[in-house]
Scaffold this active site. Structure first.
Site, PDB file in Angstrom:
ATOM      1  N   GLU A   1       0.889  -1.177   0.000  1.00  0.00           N
ATOM      2  CA  GLU A   1       0.000   0.000   0.000  1.00  0.00           C
ATOM      3  C   GLU A   1       0.916   1.213   0.000  1.00  0.00           C
ATOM      4  O   GLU A   1       1.508   1.557   1.028  1.00  0.00           O
ATOM      5  CB  GLU A   1      -0.873   0.006   1.269  1.00  0.00           C
ATOM      6  CG  GLU A   1      -1.818  -1.174   1.393  1.00  0.00           C
ATOM      7  CD  GLU A   1      -3.051  -1.043   0.503  1.00  0.00           C
ATOM      8  OE1 GLU A   1      -3.202   0.003  -0.166  1.00  0.00           O
ATOM      9  OE2 GLU A   1      -3.829  -2.002   0.466  1.00  0.00           O
TER      10      GLU A   1
ATOM     11  N   CYS B   1      -2.282   9.192   2.322  1.00  0.00           N
ATOM     12  CA  CYS B   1      -1.989   8.638   0.991  1.00  0.00           C
ATOM     13  C   CYS B   1      -3.104   8.960   0.018  1.00  0.00           C
ATOM     14  O   CYS B   1      -2.855   9.191  -1.157  1.00  0.00           O
ATOM     15  CB  CYS B   1      -1.763   7.140   1.095  1.00  0.00           C
ATOM     16  SG  CYS B   1      -3.040   6.301   2.031  1.00  0.00           S
TER      17      CYS B   1
HETATM   18  P1  NAP Z   1       8.466   4.982   4.564  1.00  0.00           P
HETATM   19  O1  NAP Z   1       9.662   5.798   4.759  1.00  0.00           O
HETATM   20  O2  NAP Z   1       8.437   4.022   3.450  1.00  0.00           O
HETATM   21  O3  NAP Z   1       8.190   4.234   5.955  1.00  0.00           O
HETATM   22  C1  NAP Z   1       7.163   3.302   6.102  1.00  0.00           C
HETATM   23  C2  NAP Z   1       7.654   2.152   6.954  1.00  0.00           C
HETATM   24  O4  NAP Z   1       8.655   1.435   6.228  1.00  0.00           O
HETATM   25  C3  NAP Z   1       8.338   2.590   8.247  1.00  0.00           C
HETATM   26  O5  NAP Z   1       8.065   1.634   9.235  1.00  0.00           O
HETATM   27  C4  NAP Z   1       9.800   2.569   7.871  1.00  0.00           C
HETATM   28  O6  NAP Z   1      10.649   2.446   8.977  1.00  0.00           O
HETATM   29  C5  NAP Z   1       9.841   1.340   7.026  1.00  0.00           C
HETATM   30  N1  NAP Z   1      10.961   1.221   6.109  1.00  0.00           N
HETATM   31  C6  NAP Z   1      11.455   2.162   5.284  1.00  0.00           C
HETATM   32  N2  NAP Z   1      12.463   1.634   4.541  1.00  0.00           N
HETATM   33  C7  NAP Z   1      12.593   0.340   4.921  1.00  0.00           C
HETATM   34  C8  NAP Z   1      13.457  -0.722   4.543  1.00  0.00           C
HETATM   35  N3  NAP Z   1      14.385  -0.569   3.603  1.00  0.00           N
HETATM   36  N4  NAP Z   1      13.328  -1.910   5.152  1.00  0.00           N
HETATM   37  C9  NAP Z   1      12.394  -2.087   6.107  1.00  0.00           C
HETATM   38  N5  NAP Z   1      11.540  -1.125   6.516  1.00  0.00           N
HETATM   39  C10 NAP Z   1      11.649   0.072   5.922  1.00  0.00           C
HETATM   40  O7  NAP Z   1       7.161   5.844   4.357  1.00  0.00           O
HETATM   41  P2  NAP Z   1       6.813   7.219   5.016  1.00  0.00           P
HETATM   42  O8  NAP Z   1       7.419   8.256   4.170  1.00  0.00           O
HETATM   43  O9  NAP Z   1       7.085   7.200   6.448  1.00  0.00           O
HETATM   44  O10 NAP Z   1       5.206   7.181   4.819  1.00  0.00           O
HETATM   45  C11 NAP Z   1       4.567   7.927   3.921  1.00  0.00           C
HETATM   46  C12 NAP Z   1       4.286   7.148   2.635  1.00  0.00           C
HETATM   47  O11 NAP Z   1       3.374   6.088   2.904  1.00  0.00           O
HETATM   48  C13 NAP Z   1       3.583   8.055   1.645  1.00  0.00           C
HETATM   49  O12 NAP Z   1       4.056   7.816   0.349  1.00  0.00           O
HETATM   50  C14 NAP Z   1       2.135   7.627   1.783  1.00  0.00           C
HETATM   51  O13 NAP Z   1       1.348   7.940   0.666  1.00  0.00           O
HETATM   52  C15 NAP Z   1       2.276   6.159   2.010  1.00  0.00           C
HETATM   53  N6  NAP Z   1       1.058   5.605   2.642  1.00  0.00           N
HETATM   54  C16 NAP Z   1       0.294   4.743   1.915  1.00  0.00           C
HETATM   55  C17 NAP Z   1      -0.884   4.240   2.451  1.00  0.00           C
HETATM   56  C18 NAP Z   1      -1.748   3.280   1.681  1.00  0.00           C
HETATM   57  O14 NAP Z   1      -2.609   2.652   2.281  1.00  0.00           O
HETATM   58  N7  NAP Z   1      -1.569   3.132   0.378  1.00  0.00           N
HETATM   59  C19 NAP Z   1      -1.260   4.609   3.740  1.00  0.00           C
HETATM   60  C20 NAP Z   1      -0.458   5.482   4.442  1.00  0.00           C
HETATM   61  C21 NAP Z   1       0.717   5.968   3.887  1.00  0.00           C
HETATM   62  P3  NAP Z   1      11.451   3.710   9.580  1.00  0.00           P
HETATM   63  O15 NAP Z   1      10.430   4.651  10.097  1.00  0.00           O
HETATM   64  O16 NAP Z   1      12.261   3.101  10.659  1.00  0.00           O
HETATM   65  O17 NAP Z   1      12.252   4.288   8.458  1.00  0.00           O
END
Ligand code: NAP
Length: 469
Positions: A228, A262
């Site tokens: 997602e 999102c």
């Molecule tokens: P993110 O950086 O990808 O973080 C999301 C999760 O992934 C966090 O727990 C993060 O941990 C972890 N993570 C990141 N890189 C990783 C890796 N290489 N290995 C393992 N875990 C990893 O996302 P964000 O920027 O915080 O969140 C915003 C994004 O999420 C936006 O693009 C938003 O649109 C999307 N989103 C989508 C939905 C949906 O349902 N489609 C819902 C909500 C949000 P750390 O915090 O420790 O880095």
């Protein structure tokens, strides 16, 4: 990877957590695997009762949980309360529909009486984001708990309070230890867990970058996955739309959760005749935003989740402007301080050559696009790398539905604000990911529909397709 609460309102570190090591991970995997094996052959009914208790407990403790969310990531307290209540509803929904979703599905086959039996697949690894830190966990936990898939989760490093309280409340409600285990771990440990043979599914909600990395790990290890990811959802205003209806929701569509959703409406696409009115309407809605303490009832726009998030958004807006976009509303000089507040802005005149055209803006930034007619509006809506959700307004509901079906996205809300409910499937296409959460589709994401065929007539090899049947 440091798990800590940095209150976005004060920008002060409030609590630092210790990370977990190999022994905690092994214990979680062992416990999860034991539960999976016992749940495979026992009824879901006690889990449905526990999930019902989870729902009641979340409702009872709504303020306590909402306080944790607001301290973690800064959203308005009233929005945090809403998040807890919708999470309670998700738990209730899967508890109420458990017998329907777990029902055996019989059908006739030339081979005999066939049936699909909903079965779990094993322990899941979930990686979740900070923007809805309780709701995101519930979306994965509730359906999989009924099905019998235990889960381990790594939450965002800036929402450890929510990560911790979620697991604690499940236990308090009677959920088995090991059914849903919070782990404060780094990326390498996540990869090790995905590779473990007891893990059978991986769910990630987050950015494209994390999605691609996690999906690659899942693929390398042949594990089922769901992603997602982000979105740049269109808010399409057809030429015959009722602007007075739009006026009621236009600000909320972009500013809810400080624009960090999102499925926020990020691109307003409007025909020539209504363009000026929509620019005025969105500007007016943004001008009403009151930034302040997210716990105060008078605050309507909370800080962003972190100073880094704010600085990244400032850079993105500045790049959009230096590539020819117009700042139609707002004042970027207000966004230069060392706090987490971002004063809303509106960008117009964004051309396909501008990097902003294809980017997601995760905060209070509205983009407005002017198009010649309704067909051009749909073409622009589809000219996106994402396809998560969308909103479309038309004066004629059936015409609106026809236009909505032409948008390449996970779902469209016609003449309505976009929202989430337990019974509505949630999932995207293109770079917004794959798979679904919520609804019956969410229940099936990590289900094994096990086929049982029972033959009551003698085997007749002479009439088989060369022995094939
Ligand atoms: P993110 O950086 O990808 O973080 C999301 C999760 O992934 C966090 O727990 C993060 O941990 C972890 N993570 C990141 N890189 C990783 C890796 N290489 N290995 C393992 N875990 C990893 O996302 P964000 O920027 O915080 O969140 C915003 C994004 O999420 C936006 O693009 C938003 O649109 C999307 N989103 C989508 C939905 C949906 O349902 N489609 C819902 C909500 C949000 P750390 O915090 O420790 O880095």
């Amino acid at each position: 990877m440091v798990y800590q609460i940095t209150n976005p309102y004060t920008n002060q570190i409030e609590k630092v957590y210790s990370n977990q090591g190999a022994s905690e991970i092994e214990a979680a995997l062992q416990k999860g695997d034991q539960l999976y094996k016992s749940w495979r052959n026992t009824s879901f009914e006690s889990r449905a009762a526990n999930l019902n208790a989870v729902s009641q407990l979340f409702k009872k403790k709504v303020d306590e949980i909402a306080t944790v969310i607001t301290r973690d990531m800064g959203k308005r307290f009233i929005e945090a309360q809403g998040e807890v209540l919708i999470s309670a509803e998700i738990a209730q929904y899967y508890a109420d529909h458990a017998s329907e979703f777990m029902a055996v599905r019989p059908f006739k086959s030339r081979m005999g009486d066939a049936q699909l039996v909903p079965k779990p697949i094993g322990v899941l690894m979930a990686v979740e984001p900070w923007n809805f830190p309780i709701y995101q966990l519930m979306r994965v936990f509730a359906p999989n708990y009924i099905l019998g898939n235990p889960m381990l989760y790594k939450h965002a490093s800036n929402t450890p309070g929510s990560a911790e309280v979620f697991a604690e409340l499940l236990i308090e409600a009677g959920v088995e230890v090991g059914a849903c285990t919070n782990l404060f771990i780094d990326y390498e440990q996540v990869n090790q867990i995905i590779a473990d043979k007891r893990i059978q599914g991986v769910a990630l909600t987050g950015s494209e970058r994390a999605g691609a990395l996690i999906a690659a790990e899942a693929g390398k290890n042949l594990k089922r996955s769901s992603l997602e990811l982000g979105g740049s959802d269109p808010f399409v205003i057809l030429h015959d739309a009722d602007l007075s209806e739009i006026e009621k929701i236009v600000g909320q569509a972009r500013l809810y959760n400080a624009g960090q959703v999102c499925t926020s409406s990020k691109r307003f696409i409007v025909t020539n005749d209504n363009y000026e009115a929509i620019v005025k309407m969105l500007s007016h809605a943004f001008s009403k935003a009151v930034m302040g303490d997210p716990f105060a009832a008078t605050t309507t726009l909370a800080p962003l989740s972190s100073l880094k998030a704010k600085k990244d958004l400032v850079k993105q807006v500045e790049a959009a402007l230096s590539n020819g976009a117009t700042l139609a509303y707002g004042d970027m000089s207000k966004n230069q301080g060392e706090d987490c507040f971002f004063s809303p802005v509106i960008l117009t005149d964004i051309t396909p050559g501008n990097p902003a055209y294809y980017q997601e803006f995760f905060g209070p930034v509205g983009q407005i696009y002017q198009v010649a007619d309704d067909d051009a509006a749909i073409a622009l809506a589809n000219d996106s790398n994402y396809g998560l959700s969308g909103v479309l307004f038309s004066g004629d509901l059936n015409r609106g539905i026809d236009y909505a079906k032409r948008i390449e996205t996970g779902g469209v809300f016609v003449n309505s604000y976009g929202g989430t409910l337990p019974e509505l499937p949630f999932g995207g296409v293109k770079r917004s990911g794959y798979g679904h959460e919520l609804s019956e589709l969410g229940f099936e994401a990590f289900m094994n529909p096990e086929l049982i065929v029972a033959r009551s007539t003698p085997i007749d090899l002479d009439n088989a397709f060369g022995g094939f049947l």
